[in-house]
Enzyme design. Structure first.
Site, PDB file in Angstrom:
ATOM      1  N   ASP B 430       0.892  -1.189   0.083  1.00 45.41           N
ATOM      2  CA  ASP B 430      -0.144   0.022   0.131  1.00 45.41           C
ATOM      3  C   ASP B 430       0.876   1.358  -0.031  1.00 45.41           C
ATOM      4  O   ASP B 430       2.152   1.211  -0.248  1.00 45.41           O
ATOM      5  CB  ASP B 430      -0.865  -0.113   1.343  1.00 45.41           C
ATOM      6  CG  ASP B 430      -2.105   0.790   1.011  1.00 45.41           C
ATOM      7  OD1 ASP B 430      -2.458   1.648   0.557  1.00 45.41           O
ATOM      8  OD2 ASP B 430      -3.344   0.285   1.417  1.00 45.41           O
ATOM      9  N   ASP B 543      -6.066   3.335  -6.388  1.00 50.17           N
ATOM     10  CA  ASP B 543      -6.847   3.654  -5.624  1.00 50.17           C
ATOM     11  C   ASP B 543      -7.045   5.112  -5.620  1.00 50.17           C
ATOM     12  O   ASP B 543      -6.570   5.802  -6.359  1.00 50.17           O
ATOM     13  CB  ASP B 543      -6.127   3.205  -3.824  1.00 50.17           C
ATOM     14  CG  ASP B 543      -7.148   3.208  -3.050  1.00 50.17           C
ATOM     15  OD1 ASP B 543      -8.200   3.310  -3.355  1.00 50.17           O
ATOM     16  OD2 ASP B 543      -6.686   3.055  -1.706  1.00 50.17           O
ATOM     17  N   ARG B 602     -10.431   1.182  -7.805  1.00 52.86           N
ATOM     18  CA  ARG B 602     -11.448   1.461  -6.802  1.00 52.86           C
ATOM     19  C   ARG B 602     -12.626   2.214  -7.300  1.00 52.86           C
ATOM     20  O   ARG B 602     -13.760   1.703  -7.269  1.00 52.86           O
ATOM     21  CB  ARG B 602     -11.110   2.236  -5.586  1.00 52.86           C
ATOM     22  CG  ARG B 602     -12.222   1.859  -4.415  1.00 52.86           C
ATOM     23  CD  ARG B 602     -11.699   2.568  -2.896  1.00 52.86           C
ATOM     24  NE  ARG B 602     -11.478   4.022  -3.087  1.00 52.86           N
ATOM     25  CZ  ARG B 602     -11.096   4.723  -2.063  1.00 52.86           C
ATOM     26  NH1 ARG B 602     -10.600   4.297  -1.084  1.00 52.86           N
ATOM     27  NH2 ARG B 602     -10.912   5.981  -2.188  1.00 52.86           N
ATOM     28  N   ASP B 618     -13.519   0.238   0.974  1.00 57.02           N
ATOM     29  CA  ASP B 618     -13.181  -0.013   2.468  1.00 57.02           C
ATOM     30  C   ASP B 618     -14.238  -0.330   3.179  1.00 57.02           C
ATOM     31  O   ASP B 618     -14.890   0.690   3.952  1.00 57.02           O
ATOM     32  CB  ASP B 618     -12.552   1.568   2.683  1.00 57.02           C
ATOM     33  CG  ASP B 618     -11.416   1.970   2.096  1.00 57.02           C
ATOM     34  OD1 ASP B 618     -10.876   1.089   1.465  1.00 57.02           O
ATOM     35  OD2 ASP B 618     -11.122   2.953   2.118  1.00 57.02           O
ATOM     36  N   HIS B 676      -7.327  -7.946   2.957  1.00 60.63           N
ATOM     37  CA  HIS B 676      -6.500  -6.400   2.958  1.00 60.63           C
ATOM     38  C   HIS B 676      -6.923  -6.009   4.523  1.00 60.63           C
ATOM     39  O   HIS B 676      -7.949  -6.458   5.184  1.00 60.63           O
ATOM     40  CB  HIS B 676      -7.244  -5.637   2.005  1.00 60.63           C
ATOM     41  CG  HIS B 676      -6.423  -4.305   1.873  1.00 60.63           C
ATOM     42  ND1 HIS B 676      -5.337  -4.123   2.246  1.00 60.63           N
ATOM     43  CD2 HIS B 676      -6.999  -3.152   1.592  1.00 60.63           C
ATOM     44  CE1 HIS B 676      -5.025  -2.876   2.158  1.00 60.63           C
ATOM     45  NE2 HIS B 676      -6.076  -2.147   1.674  1.00 60.63           N
TER      46      HIS B 676
END
Lengths: 385, 943
Positions: B430, B543, B602, B618, B676
């Site tokens: 990340d 992302d 995303r 998320d 994740h």
């Protein structure tokens, strides 16, 4: 039944030459003696021997495929001559990744594996040598610490014994001093008693009254006048101030003069009280200290001081003894090899905190602002070591 | 930078564990939505001017006029190949061009001629070709009805909600006055020079923007928020004024509509009468709430409508903020009420009405007429393309965390998988892996030798994904920033300067991905010599590409920011697609065009399926989030995006062992399988929950790996046809209403039925086994169950219920290894599940797993069929060439009877007997080592 088969397999198999079976250790060879059939090691199934290592999983325990990837729960033995042998999961056989240093797991894959066992072995041996050296060095250091520890231990023991001796001596001294103090106190008491007894006797009393009367009667005419009182008597609180005639006359019972008999009942009582007037140049109490009493008093005081000193010394020594005993009661390892840590402190800085770790003692945390927090005692640092 | 992040976190965390709804607009707070929603169904003010009709080979055009304000629109109607109709409505003469979304359609959709069937003053009837399909254009009021025979399939503007806010001059400004004066002067001049006042001219005059503004004065005054709008502390300058478009669709006979992701809601869309419409506006929603119509990270403006005899679709091609209202005349009726209607014969036809509202752009609608679900999938795929064919490895298990801290951490996690004998293919990094959130760089201390790390993974035949977000740190020492600035590639603010917003690196610029030259440059940055420290086993993750702007309105970009001539308002929902696309193209280019890329995004839009995988953003470590992952991915699959997954374990919060195990068991049967976790949660690598749970997770992951051949074949099919990989039951059982609302279980392909366990402490689940004539085999026990029943299945922690459909053949590779690549040459086990007719069918697809060579016909595609006690493999692609080392290790026939002997016959005519075992208790026949090469023709006969 199964046991019979195993028995038969193991012993009859011994007569036949063992074919090289891939992926097994020598201790398992006895299960793989070539013959007509093979019994899964868990005894669950008998299969033709051709089906051993034929790249198809027949046994639930994977024992029929020690040399292939066919069984999900199988394992493959890397002989790794020159290095350590070990097992890998069957799933790593012929997966294109060299797992055994002898390359035996990739006998049918695209991977080009080198036999690296000898090199690994060399490295391992070199590493082990270094390890051994480190270990030796460590043992040597430990021995040294043990020796030091033993010495220190003995030293402390000696110190303890010494202190205990001192304490015993002090004990004796203490008793002696207690006795002496007792005697001095008694003497003082007796003296006081004797004095008290003397006071009640008429002679001492009269003598005293008459001697004071004589002292005041400056001209010796057998009577005290206002002038004589003014000359010899003063206020207790201000010796310089002369008594006025009226005041003097008042002391004389209102008259101009007084004889011994009258004195004994009036002015004498005032003077012996001593809280208002006194005879000039004398202490307020007209009764003088007895020299015997003074001596006895001094002796008693002296003995008290001495006793106190000895008591203090005795306490100090006892405290030291108990400290030492506490320290000696701690486990410093079988050979006192950790004794050297006692009285040592170590500091560690972590971000804004400085930690002070004193083995067998305090652990402190101090921040940059200087605030100190005790995190407790570390009483047994041996375990984590 | 760090303080900013902390501040942001502090702000976010202070808001408890739930979305702060107040950060996001309701319809009422979005001026155009409020304005449009205030319009109620009534007679439409629009009238078709039939005399303006032009019919060419490819389309029909026709003007519409709004009788209230005299503004004219241009309607274009196309009949598209493959049973689709396209309806396009724009202003006839807009003040300036309105945005038409480019780059979503894979080509200009090929048309078919429309023929005029009849025409009178009330309207025209056009033939849509086959099956007596017609479209009726009614003139007054304007409406479109698509008919098949006597049945209305779909009506447009039947409720009169067509609305088109024409562009206009602002009346209270100086420029308006000048323009309107000039315009009227010009009109006068024209009149002077025109001998006769033709109707045409007058109409043009009416359509003149300045006059329109005049006539529409009342409209303007009535509503606030047309020329400026504020939300919280943000103001939207709206220099172009109102520009919304809206249209209603009626679906007679329809009670079930699906699609329009992304929402955290049930598969079957709900009516929105009593709340907000479903919103499509790509947003970075912090800790989203479940079961509501709020917008999330992606938007696909495609809705499917289904009943027992027809499936249709509506594709509303508009990238602006969009709201979708759904109402139904049967909603709220109880089953009893419906029954009463039926008994009394008084029931009106059930009908669902849908209304789309977008803030800007034009109306461009594709009506996909099915009639079957697969037809709709194919129709939509023909417009926007199919799922990209992922590299085989990306169908394996992905291990991700925010963050793996350094190279040593990566090494030890990698070693942990080997130690615990759990396969995985990708480990992920990340944002913390970068040098101060500067993408395309590595932290010089923690990731000092990235190539060494990548080589270490490569030695184990594993791969890595590193994140590359589209916000670029404003830092004159950062190469990427300097290059973008020097090329003037940044999105601009309304005043013409580079738009800047706060994101992970602090102050950041946003490259204008709508520009092709920008995307080309971005793609070139993935070259091995540009993106230092990378190798071919490093893939990418985009992302924050909604785009996320921490200090922007609704955590995204200001709508008046500029992308060239277009406002962000126009392009918002497609921004993320462009980022994804440019990145995927970069990965293709760096390999010289040979390697298939893997890129996760995303944010997404219609067409995003062409560029890789998406995940549901998320989520949180809660049972409800596990449950919602099913309808969320099903909805995405229906609109073309098959490669979908949810963060296994949940991103926020820490899952307990039971939830984590259940999530692995579910995730193993969902297309994109990645664990994740948020930075603030406890570590949760599979072996950190005790040996028992490690074993359960290992088993779940291993089940995934055994099924990789099936997953791969389904993705090949999705790539070829657009059929979803993960399917709702109704797609395969379109005539069974019992399946229409099921979203607690799903199909993989058509042959595996999965019912995840999503309740804590569950001891059993009730699975619906569809299909009156089907039988289903429990894959764990091989027990056979009949279809068309609700079956209670006791469950333990060891697995979730999975069934193989009788009549199917599923290839598996049972030798689970460290990674998918290690299993390349491994043999297959074929699971043949017989149906009641004792037949079965399946496919086998094999290629190199990672290149585009399959496009050059380098693959094996075979049909496996079992009929008359004989299983054979037939080449489905005789013109394709590929060789494999894989062979058929085992054939397991479920529901079989015991043969006396089994013979295999291969290409060379050789016949040999095959050993077998028969388990009479479960009727399972296992053929031992038939041994044929998986690429050959062969036949196995049971005698």
């Amino acid at each position: 039944m199964f046991f019979q088969i195993i028995f038969a397999a193991v012993f009859s198999g011994g007569l036949v030459d063992a074919r090289k079976i891939r992926g097994i250790s020598s201790s398992y060879k006895r299960f793989y003696r070539e013959r007509k059939s093979f019994l899964c090691i868990d005894g669950s199934k008998i299969i033709p021997f051709e089906q051993v290592n034929d790249d198809y999983c027949d046994c639930d325990d994977g024992s029929d495929e020690p040399g292939t990837s066919a069984c999900p729960r199988g394992r493959f033995y890397c002989t790794n001559l020159g290095f350590r042998p070990h097992y890998i999961p069957s799933s790593r056989v012929n997966d294109g990744i060299c797992d055994c240093c002898d390359a035996s797991d990739e006998y049918n894959s695209h991977a080009h594996c080198q036999n690296t066992c000898w090199n690994l072995g060399q490295k391992e041996r070199a590493y082990v040598e270094v390890q051994m050296r480190t270990l030796d060095e460590g043992l040597r250091l430990k021995q040294q610490l043990i020796e030091e520890g033993v010495l220190l231990w003995r030293e402390k023991q000696a110190q303890l014994r010494e202190l205990q001796q001192v304490a015993e001596d002090l004990q004796i001294k203490l008793e002696e001093h207690r006795r002496r103090k007792h005697e001095a106190d008694q003497l003082k008491e007796q003296t006081l008693k004797a004095l008290a007894a003397g006071d009640s006797g008429l002679g001492r009393w009269n003598r005293t009254v008459s001697s004071v009367f004589q002292l005041l009667d400056s001209n010796g005419d057998g009577s005290i006048t206002v002038d004589e009182v003014q000359a010899k008597v003063s206020f207790v609180h201000d010796e310089e101030q002369i008594l006025s005639e009226e005041e003097a006359a008042a002391l004389l019972g209102g008259g101009q003069r007084m004889d011994l008999i009258k004195f004994q009942h009036t002015l004498w009582e005032v003077l012996t009280k001593g809280d208002n007037v006194k005879i000039k140049d004398t202490p307020s109490s007209p009764v003088g200290e007895d020299p015997h009493l003074q001596a006895a008093d001094k002796a008693a005081e002296w003995e008290t001081t001495n006793l106190k000193k000895v008591e203090e010394a005795y306490d100090t020594v006892n405290m030291e003894i108990s400290d030492l005993q506490k320290k000696l009661a701690i486990d410093y390892g079988t050979d006192w090899e950790f004794l050297f840590l006692n009285s040592q402190c170590y500091k560690l800085k972590v971000y804004e905190y400085t930690y002070t770790l004193c083995p067998f003692n305090q652990v402190l945390q101090k921040n940059t602002a200087g605030t100190e927090v005790s995190l407790g005692m570390q009483l047994n640092p041996i375990l984590p070591l | 930078m760090a303080p900013v992040l902390l501040l942001w976190l502090a702000v976010c965390l202070s808001g408890a564990w739930a979305v702060d709804r107040g950060n996001f607009k309701t319809c009422d707070q979005s001026a155009f939505c409020k304005r449009q929603r205030a319009l109620k169904p009534a007679e439409s003010p629009y009238r078709a001017l039939l005399e303006t009709m032009e019919l060419t080979n490819t389309k029909l055009t026709l003007q519409l006029i709004n009788d209230n304000n005299k503004v004219r629109l241009l309607l274009e109607l196309y009949r598209l190949q493959g049973n689709m109709t396209r309806v396009k409505i724009n202003e006839l003469k807009p003040l300036k061009p309105r945005y038409e979304v480019p780059d979503v359609l894979i080509r200009e959709p090929p048309t078919e001629p429309l023929s005029l069937l009849s025409q009178d003053e009330n309207g025209v009837v056009l033939s849509l070709g086959a099956e007596s399909q017609r479209v009726i254009v009614s003139a007054r009021p304007f409406r479109l009805d698509i008919m098949e025979g006597r049945e209305v399939v779909m009506s447009l503007n039947s409720r009169g909600l067509l609305a088109f806010e024409h562009l206009r001059m602002r009346k209270d400004t100086f420029s308006y006055k000048v323009t309107s004066t000039v315009a009227s002067v010009w009109d006068n001049i024209k009149r002077v020079f025109t001998s006769q006042t033709e109707p045409e001219v007058e109409k043009n005059e009416e359509a003149d923007p300045a006059n329109q503004a005049e006539t529409a004065k009342d409209e303007d005054k009535a509503v606030d928020g047309m020329w400026e709008e504020t939300f919280k502390s943000h103001s939207d300058s709206k220099p172009n004024g109102p520009s919304a478009v809206s249209l209603d669709f009626s679906l007679p006979g329809v009670e079930h509509v699906y699609g329009i992701p992304e929402h955290a809601d049930d598969l079957r869309l709900k009516t929105t009468d009593n709340g907000d419409p479903y919103r499509l506006y790509n947003l970075d929603v912090f800790q989203y709430e479940l079961y509501n119509p709020m917008a999330l990270y992606g938007a696909v403006p495609v809705m499917l409508a289904h009943n027992t005899h027809r499936t249709t679709g509506i594709f509303w091609l508009n990238a602006a903020e969009t709201w979708v209202d759904i109402s139904s005349n049967t909603a709220g009726k109880t089953v009893f009420g419906k029954m009463l209607d039926y008994v009394q014969g008084s029931s009106e036809t059930p009908q669902t009405d849908v209304r789309w509202i977008s803030e800007s752009g034009i109306i461009d609608v594709f009506i996909m007429l099915g009639p079957t679900p697969t037809d709709v999938f194919a129709q939509y795929a023909s417009l926007t393309g199919t799922q990209s064919f992922p590299p085989l490895a990306s169908l394996g298990y992905h291990q991700c965390r925010w963050n793996y801290n350094d190279q040593e951490d990566v090494r030890s996690v990698d070693a942990g998988f080997d130690e615990h004998d759990i396969p995985y293919d990708f480990i992920w990094l990340d944002i913390e892996h970068t040098d101060g959130k500067r993408y395309f760089t590595w932290d010089p201390h923690k990731f000092a030798t990235p190539k060494e790390m990548l080589q270490g993974l490569k030695d184990k035949k594993r791969k890595m994904v590193a994140i590359v977000d589209p916000h670029i740190k404003v830092d004159s020492n950062y190469k990427i920033h300097n290059e973008i600035r020097s090329r003037d590639f940044y999105v601009k603010n309304k005043d013409g300067g580079d738009y800047e917003g706060w994101c992970w690196p602090g102050n950041a610029g946003y490259p204008d991905f709508t520009r092709a030259d920008m995307r080309d440059w971005w793609a070139s940055m993935f070259a091995y010599d540009q993106y230092e420290g990378t190798m071919d086993n490093l893939h990418t993750w985009n992302d924050m590409n909604e785009p996320s702007v921490f200090n922007g309105p609704e955590v995204t970009m200001h709508k008046d920011a500029m992308h060239g001539d277009w406002e962000h308002r126009d392009v918002h929902n497609i921004y993320g697609l462009y980022v994804h696309r440019a990145t995927a193209e970069g990965l293709i280019q760096r390999s010289g065009g040979t390697e298939r890329p893997f890129v996760l995004t995303r944010a997404f839009f219609a067409g995003s399926q062409r560029y890789g995988a998406v995940w549901t953003g998320d989520n949180a470590a809660e049972w409800d989030h596990l449950k919602i992952s099913i309808p969320m991915c099903l909805s995405l699959g229906l609109v073309g995006i098959s490669f979908c997954g949810a963060d296994v374990g949940g991103f926020f919060k820490s899952p307990g062992a039971e939830l984590l195990v259940r999530w692995y068991q579910t995730g193993a049967y969902q297309p994109f399988f990645r664990a994740h976790a948020h930075m603030d949660t406890a570590r949760r690598e599979p072996w950190l929950f005790g040996p028992e749970n490690t074993a359960l997770i290992r088993e779940a992951v291993r089940q995934r790996y055994t099924l990789l051949p099936y997953w791969y074949q389904l993705f090949y099919q999705a790539h070829r046809t657009g059929y979803p990989v993960m399917r709702p039951l109704w797609v395969e059982y379109p005539q069974d209403p019992a399946t229409f609302a099921v979203d607690n279980e799903f199909l993989i392909g058509k042959d595996l039925l999965v019912h995840p366990v999503t309740e804590e402490g569950a001891r059993g689940v009730t699975a619906f086994l569809p299909g009156k004539h089907e039988v289903w085999f429990d894959v764990h026990t091989f027990q056979k169950h009949n279809g068309a029943q609700n079956l209670y299945i006791p469950v333990t922690m060891s697995s979730i219920p999975v069934f193989q459909r009788g009549g199917s053949i599923i290839p598996r590779k049972l030798r689970v290894r460290r990674s998918s690549l290690c299993m390349e040459d491994d043999p297959y086990t074929l699971y043949v599940a017989l149906n009641v007719q004792r037949t079965a069918e399946g496919e086998l697809y094999i290629d190199d797993g990672h290149t585009f060579n399959y496009e050059k016909k380098e693959f094996i595609h075979r049909r496996l069929s079992f009929i008359n006690n004989s299983l054979s493999s037939v080449n489905l692609a005789p013109d394709a060439q590929f060789t494999t080392a894989s062979w058929i290790e085992r054939i397991v026939i479920l529901g079989a009877s015991k043969p006396s002997k089994v013979i295999v016959k291969t290409t060379d005519g050789q016949e040999s007997p095959v050993e077998f075992e028969f388990d009479a208790s479960m009727s399972v026949l296992t053929l031992r080592k038939p041994g044929m090469n998986a690429g050959e023709d062969w036949t196995v006969t049971l005698q």
